[in-house]
Structures are given as structure tokens and as C-alpha cells.
Scaffold this motif. Structure first.
Motif, PDB file in Angstrom:
ATOM      1  N   THR A  73      32.120  47.967  28.299  1.00 51.81           N
ATOM      2  CA  THR A  73      32.838  48.571  29.417  1.00 51.81           C
ATOM      3  C   THR A  73      34.157  49.144  28.914  1.00 51.81           C
ATOM      4  OG1 THR A  73      34.247  46.716  30.083  1.00 51.81           O
ATOM      5  CG2 THR A  73      31.952  46.627  30.778  1.00 51.81           C
ATOM      6  N   GLU A  74      34.883  49.784  29.834  1.00 55.01           N
ATOM      7  CA  GLU A  74      36.211  50.261  29.454  1.00 55.01           C
ATOM      8  C   GLU A  74      37.205  49.109  29.387  1.00 55.01           C
ATOM      9  OE1 GLU A  74      36.436  50.200  33.912  1.00 55.01           O
ATOM     10  OE2 GLU A  74      34.942  50.446  32.350  1.00 55.01           O
ATOM     11  N   ASN A  75      36.769  47.911  29.814  1.00 54.53           N
ATOM     12  CA  ASN A  75      37.622  46.724  29.800  1.00 54.53           C
ATOM     13  C   ASN A  75      37.191  45.779  28.689  1.00 54.53           C
ATOM     14  OD1 ASN A  75      38.848  47.703  32.197  1.00 54.53           O
ATOM     15  ND2 ASN A  75      37.189  46.809  33.400  1.00 54.53           N
ATOM     16  N   GLY A  76      37.387  46.173  27.443  1.00 54.81           N
ATOM     17  CA  GLY A  76      36.939  45.359  26.330  1.00 54.81           C
ATOM     18  C   GLY A  76      37.987  44.396  25.811  1.00 54.81           C
ATOM     19  N   LEU A  77      39.261  44.740  26.012  1.00 53.69           N
ATOM     20  CA  LEU A  77      40.374  43.890  25.588  1.00 53.69           C
ATOM     21  C   LEU A  77      41.271  43.627  26.788  1.00 53.69           C
ATOM     22  CD1 LEU A  77      41.363  45.623  22.230  1.00 53.69           C
ATOM     23  CD2 LEU A  77      40.315  43.369  22.459  1.00 53.69           C
ATOM     24  N   TYR A  78      41.726  42.399  26.914  1.00 53.50           N
ATOM     25  CA  TYR A  78      42.547  42.006  28.060  1.00 53.50           C
ATOM     26  C   TYR A  78      43.812  41.335  27.541  1.00 53.50           C
ATOM     27  CZ  TYR A  78      43.964  38.905  31.931  1.00 53.50           C
ATOM     28  OH  TYR A  78      44.672  38.225  32.885  1.00 53.50           O
ATOM     29  N   PHE A  79      44.955  41.837  27.982  1.00 54.87           N
ATOM     30  CA  PHE A  79      46.247  41.305  27.540  1.00 54.87           C
ATOM     31  C   PHE A  79      47.036  40.904  28.779  1.00 54.87           C
ATOM     32  CE2 PHE A  79      50.717  41.748  26.370  1.00 54.87           C
ATOM     33  CZ  PHE A  79      50.757  41.105  25.147  1.00 54.87           C
ATOM     34  N   SER A  80      47.605  39.692  28.794  1.00 53.29           N
ATOM     35  CA  SER A  80      48.331  39.264  29.981  1.00 53.29           C
ATOM     36  C   SER A  80      49.592  38.505  29.627  1.00 53.29           C
ATOM     37  CB  SER A  80      47.439  38.398  30.882  1.00 53.29           C
ATOM     38  OG  SER A  80      47.152  37.166  30.261  1.00 53.29           O
ATOM     39  N   SER A  81      50.551  38.567  30.556  1.00 51.77           N
ATOM     40  CA  SER A  81      51.822  37.870  30.416  1.00 51.77           C
ATOM     41  C   SER A  81      51.660  36.398  30.778  1.00 51.77           C
ATOM     42  CB  SER A  81      52.864  38.497  31.349  1.00 51.77           C
ATOM     43  OG  SER A  81      53.038  39.866  31.086  1.00 51.77           O
ATOM     44  N   PRO A  82      52.556  35.532  30.272  1.00 51.91           N
ATOM     45  CA  PRO A  82      52.443  34.099  30.572  1.00 51.91           C
ATOM     46  C   PRO A  82      52.763  33.761  32.024  1.00 51.91           C
ATOM     47  CG  PRO A  82      54.431  34.546  29.303  1.00 51.91           C
ATOM     48  CD  PRO A  82      53.638  35.810  29.307  1.00 51.91           C
ATOM     49  N   GLN A  83      53.433  34.680  32.739  1.00 47.72           N
ATOM     50  CA  GLN A  83      53.827  34.381  34.113  1.00 47.72           C
ATOM     51  C   GLN A  83      52.701  34.611  35.115  1.00 47.72           C
ATOM     52  OE1 GLN A  83      55.440  36.547  32.125  1.00 47.72           O
ATOM     53  NE2 GLN A  83      57.357  35.526  31.611  1.00 47.72           N
ATOM     54  N   LEU A  84      51.516  34.983  34.630  1.00 51.17           N
ATOM     55  CA  LEU A  84      50.395  35.285  35.518  1.00 51.17           C
ATOM     56  C   LEU A  84      49.308  34.227  35.426  1.00 51.17           C
ATOM     57  CD1 LEU A  84      49.975  39.096  34.776  1.00 51.17           C
ATOM     58  CD2 LEU A  84      50.979  38.087  36.812  1.00 51.17           C
ATOM     59  N   THR A  85      48.638  33.987  36.543  1.00 48.23           N
ATOM     60  CA  THR A  85      47.426  33.182  36.491  1.00 48.23           C
ATOM     61  C   THR A  85      46.290  34.063  35.998  1.00 48.23           C
ATOM     62  OG1 THR A  85      46.847  33.748  38.768  1.00 48.23           O
ATOM     63  CG2 THR A  85      48.152  31.742  38.416  1.00 48.23           C
ATOM     64  N   ALA A  86      45.280  33.447  35.436  1.00 48.66           N
ATOM     65  CA  ALA A  86      44.098  34.199  34.990  1.00 48.66           C
ATOM     66  C   ALA A  86      42.904  33.268  35.087  1.00 48.66           C
ATOM     67  CB  ALA A  86      44.271  34.690  33.551  1.00 48.66           C
ATOM     68  N   SER A  87      41.739  33.820  35.414  1.00 48.22           N
ATOM     69  CA  SER A  87      40.534  32.998  35.469  1.00 48.22           C
ATOM     70  C   SER A  87      39.383  33.748  34.833  1.00 48.22           C
ATOM     71  CB  SER A  87      40.190  32.621  36.907  1.00 48.22           C
ATOM     72  OG  SER A  87      39.810  33.759  37.657  1.00 48.22           O
ATOM     73  N   TYR A  88      38.480  32.996  34.201  1.00 51.67           N
ATOM     74  CA  TYR A  88      37.303  33.546  33.533  1.00 51.67           C
ATOM     75  C   TYR A  88      36.085  32.794  34.067  1.00 51.67           C
ATOM     76  CZ  TYR A  88      41.210  34.604  30.419  1.00 51.67           C
ATOM     77  OH  TYR A  88      42.431  34.997  29.919  1.00 51.67           O
ATOM     78  N   THR A  89      35.142  33.519  34.659  1.00 51.79           N
ATOM     79  CA  THR A  89      33.977  32.898  35.278  1.00 51.79           C
ATOM     80  C   THR A  89      32.762  33.042  34.369  1.00 51.79           C
ATOM     81  OG1 THR A  89      34.819  33.362  37.501  1.00 51.79           O
ATOM     82  CG2 THR A  89      32.461  32.895  37.288  1.00 51.79           C
ATOM     83  N   PHE A  90      32.230  31.912  33.915  1.00 54.65           N
ATOM     84  CA  PHE A  90      31.066  31.885  33.032  1.00 54.65           C
ATOM     85  C   PHE A  90      29.811  31.619  33.862  1.00 54.65           C
ATOM     86  CE2 PHE A  90      34.690  30.987  30.442  1.00 54.65           C
ATOM     87  CZ  PHE A  90      34.400  31.487  29.180  1.00 54.65           C
ATOM     88  N   LYS A  91      28.835  32.509  33.751  1.00 56.61           N
ATOM     89  CA  LYS A  91      27.574  32.327  34.458  1.00 56.61           C
ATOM     90  C   LYS A  91      26.672  31.366  33.690  1.00 56.61           C
ATOM     91  CE  LYS A  91      27.657  37.003  36.393  1.00 56.61           C
ATOM     92  NZ  LYS A  91      26.950  38.313  36.456  1.00 56.61           N
TER      93      LYS A  91
END
Length: 340
Positions: free
Chosen positions: A106-124
Motif C-alpha cells: 500500500t501507500e502506507n508502508g512505513l509509519y512514524f509517530s511521536s511519543p505523545q500519541l497513542t497507537a494500536s496495531y490489530t493482528f488478525k
């Protein structure tokens, strides 16, 4: 029949990541590795502390039930995270109200985020996942940016401003994919090349920050891309990645397949993937050639003919244009680790 409720794994401080995650997975863990094989699933997590404020984590796992890894908000010093998904399947990723599929197709192959944000990853459940996390401290990334050209620093510093937390997704192009594969091969107990992992980490971070700058400048000039056009372009991109042995389809043929005019297709391809259509195809072939020479123990003639070069001098020239070295010099190298 209702879907089973996902198991939510929460964590916060990356220094104690295995200690926080391990008990929730009923896993065996120490400072640098975590393994589990139980009713939750089967997985191996491995971490390499590269340098002060810089580490890499490799995740391979298959779960028997839906599992959500949720990162809570962290504050000073905090950790910036660069995530890549090398799996065939997408990984559903969420930051705040924004949700997207993280994957190299996809066009979303790399994800970069700041420490002040929540983030979640859902594994099927039932899907084999393969992820690479690069974790940088606040001090480390600011030190890194300070060494970049002065004209680029204001924009890059705004991207990691603790008072304006942001996230960014970027295409996983062939250059980034090649860097990640080289790092991935060193992520095991018998590794002998932390220097390679270190250098590839820095290359990848610099590459992504450059892409951030390029994309921001393009956004000020280009209209938003329709989601259906993004899907079509990703299908074309995936075909180029998978069919690297075949001649490149003419641009007008791929444009017709994407239901676009050649002009729109050409401009949109460059906007989304950072390279022209033909340059992207050439990059795919040369990076695949380099991979075959390094990991499959194939010789130059075998790789050249596999890619359809009847004239090996043309293959040598194309390879040297891409990497500034001949394929013969790459073939003479002995890989430190062969994942096969």
C-alpha cells in the motif's frame, strides 16, 4: 456467530517493553528476546540495542485469536517509533481517529509517530506477521536532525515538535525495502554485524525524513487523491514488484488498466511513490538482482538472464548505475546470515 473479543496488550515505556508485554502473552522473555507458543498464538520477538537511544525490534508472530497491541501516551523523554510491515497481509493501524492499513503493498508502508500519541496495531488470527520497529529517543532524533543541512532543519524539527505531536505514513519503496531486508537478516542470536544494522537504521530514518519534506511540499501543490485511484495505483505497483522478471508494461497500458489518462497516471505515480513509472520498475529489478546475488548465491550470468538481459554488459551497466558497483563485486560477498 459473533467474532471473539480481541485480547488487548498494553505497553508504555520501551525500556521495559518485554517486561510489560511478556506476562500478558504468557511468554518467556529476557532483556533482548521474547517467545511464546500457547493458546494465544506463536511468536518470536527479538531486540537489538544498537546505540544510545536507538534500538530495533523484530516481530514474527501468528495469533490464534484477534490481538490488539496498544501503545499508551508517553512523555519526556518519550520514544519515536518507525514501523514497517514486511508481511503479505496488511496490519490494521490506528492513531487517534485515523485508521489505515500498514503494508508494503500500500501507500502506507512505513509509519512514524511521536511519543505523545497513542497507537494500536490489530493482528488478525491465522495470519503470519513480520514487522520491524525502529525506536529512537527524543534526544537521539534531535541530535540526528541537527546534523542535517541547515535549510532542512526547521521543517524536520517541526515534525518532531513535542508540542505538536504528529504521525506520518510513507510508501515503502524499493530503496526502503532493501534497507529493511538487510537489517532483517542480521536480527538473530548469532548476528555479527551491529554496524550494518546501525547504518541501515540511520539511512532509513534519513530517507523517511526526506520523504516527509517532499510530501509536504507536494501537498501544497497537489489536490487530494481519490481513494479509488490509490487502490488502482497500488495494484499497478504490486504487479511491478511481483513481475520483475517480465518486460515493463508500456506506460499507456498500465494507465489504461488504472482507468486513467497517461498524463494523469504518470503524474499520480510520481506523487504517490516518489519515482517515475519506469524508474520505479528499474529500481525494483536492480534491487531484486542485488538480493539474488547476496542471498541466493546466484552468479552474475544467472541473475542477468533471469531478469531477461541477453547482453550481460547492459545488465552490468544498469546495476552499476543503480549502486555504483558492478554486480560481480556484490556476488563476491559472503552474506553473514542466510534466512533460508
Amino acid at each position: 456467530m459473533p467474532a471473539s473479543k480481541p485480547l488487548t496488550i498494553t505497553y508504555k515505556n520501551d525500556d521495559q517493553w518485554f517486561a510489560q508485554v511478556g506476562p500478558q502473552l504468557d511468554a518467556i522473555f529476557d532483556e533482548n528476546s521474547l517467545t511464546f507458543d500457547n493458546e494465544i498464538g506463536k511468536g518470536d520477538f527479538y531486540r537489538v540495542n544498537i546505540d544510545q537511544g536507538l534500538r530495533v525490534r523484530r516481530v514474527t508472530a501468528r495469533f490464534h485469536k484477534p490481538v490488539v497491541f496498544k501503545r499508551k501516551i508517553t512523555h519526556d523523554p518519550g520514544y519515536y517509533v518507525l514501523v514497517s510491515n514486511l508481511s503479505e497481509q496488511y496490519l490494521e493501524t490506528r492513531t487517534g481517529e485515523q485508521q489505515f492499513n500498514l503494508g508494503y503493498g500500500t501507500e502506507n508502508g512505513l509509519y512514524f509517530s511521536s511519543p505523545q500519541l497513542t497507537a494500536s496495531y490489530t493482528f488478525k488470527p491465522g495470519v503470519q506477521y513480520h514487522l520491524i520497529f525502529i525506536i529512537l529517543t527524543y534526544e537521539r532524533i534531535h541530535n540526528f536532525i541537527s546534523r542535517q543541512p541547515e535549510a532542512q532543519q526547521p521543517l524536520l524539527l517541526s515534525f518532531v515538535d513535542p508540542n505538536r505531536p504528529v504521525y506520518h505514513v510513507e510508501c515503502l519503496d524499493t530503496y526502503s525495502l532493501n534497507l529493511l531486508k538487510e537489517m532483517d537478516k542480521q536480527m538473530h542470536d548469532g548476528r555479527g554485524n551491529n554496524l550494518l544494522i546501525h547504518s541501515r537504521c540511520l539511512e532509513l530514518c534519513y530517507h523517511v525524513l526526506q520523504k516527509v519534506e517532499e510530501r509536504r511540499s507536494r501537498k501544497s501543490q497537489a489536490a487530494a487523491v481519490h481513494p479509488s485511484d490509490i487502490l488502482k495505483m497500488n495494484e499497478i505497483r504490486r504487479a511491478l514488484l511481483e513481475d520483475y522478471q517480465l518486460p515493463c508494461p508500456p506506460l499507456h497500458v498500465s494507465a489504461q488498466r488504472a482507468l486513467m489518462s497517461p498524463t494523469k497516471f504518470k503524474n499520480l505515480f510520481k506523487q504517490l511513490f516518489g519515482h517515475t513509472y519506469y524508474q520505479f520498475y528499474k529500481n525494483v529489478r536492480m534491487h531484486k538482482a542485488r538480493e539474488l546475488l547476496l542471498t541466493e548465491r546466484m552468479n552474475v550470468s544467472e541473475v542477468g538472464y533471469l531478469l531477461g538481459y541477453n547482453n550481460l554488459s547492459k545488465f552490468n551497466k544498469a546495476f552499476k548505475d543503480a549502486f555504483a558497483v558492478t554486480p560481480g563485486s556484490v556476488a563476491s560477498l559472503t552474506p553473514a546470515f542466510n534466512p533460508h
